[in-house]
Design an enzyme around this catalytic site. Sequence first.
Site: not given
Length: 400
Positions: A172-174
Amino acid sequence: MNAKALEDVTVLDLSHLLQGPFATQLLADLGATVIKVERPGQGDLFRSLTFNNRWLGGSESPNFLAWNRNKRSLALDLKSESAREVIYKLVERADIVVQNFRPGVLTRLGFGYEALKEINPRIIYCSGSGYGDSGPYLTRPGQDMLIQGLTGLAAATGRGDGPPVPVGAGFSDQVGAMNIVYGVLAALYWRERSGKGQHIKVNLLAGMLAHQGQEMLMAMNFNADFQRPRSGIGHPGMDAPFGVYPTQDGWVTVAMSPFSRLVGILGDDSLLAYDDPKQLFDRRDEVWEKLAALTRTWTTAALIDAMLAQDIWCGEVKTHLQAEQDPQVQHLGAISHYDHPVAGRVKVVAPAVSFSETPAAITRPAPLVGQHSREILREAGYSDAQVDALIATGAVAQTD
């Protein structure tokens, strides 16, 4: 030396952890000057987090080192009045600000978009968050695994007889980082034509929904959730043979491929009774079990060779260390390194995009907290005496 695509772009990086720092690292790889603003002493929270309780050089977090190369660090107490003056001075010549504090935090400190736009109308200000800047989840923590759970990804991953499974990386962060980069680059292009900056908002929740576009469309338009297979089928919406299969010495993957061709390789024509799209979906777990019983009799290398010879879409399943030594990875130069003053020689994943005229490059290791404070402030017009005074008050910290 080749020119860098973003060599005349300055980024003020007020982000921490993964989403924002990965985005600014991608910009730095392309030549942008990235000034990473960190808390004196502690720095980015990722400096204190690591995997397996292991630290490079005894004290350096692999998590931090992975996302902060090619940057310089300015240690600044954002709550001090002196720090506000420093940020405002840096904003005068900056092109981009990236931040992923909880919504409202930087605005209260005087560093929101409206305040910085008054100083520099051309500023491109990107806010990353978990859920956006309003709504019922505003006060919730926005962390990668939580987002995977909320957006259906974890529920669609794993076997049907086990729990939902988050992806084994900060997906999700990437994805959020990539959305920041594409938003910033689009805003830079528009600014070249209009002369105007703008505020970009990226949130993890919307990003993960967007990156599951085909799964969401299928579920919403047929009003039915995917049912996870109880076998090694690799996607809850796919039929056999799509999946992961055991061998004598490991695992292989098989993607969309003619079932009859795979059966011919494995040598059991009785399986052709399943060769019908409805059968291959409705009885996919049963089919997987029968195929797996046959693949277990092969070595990975022999089965891969046999499948590739028949144009089956397949591959080996490798660990991270095995991936590092993969011949195609080596051929691509996909693994690189930098030399860090504390951690020593650090192996890293190289920039993933190749440019013929403006290649991305690793030119700096991840910085120490405040390693470049004095250097950055000098460039902003502060005298050594003024920097010394800021350090004396605690507003600025310098690591020598």
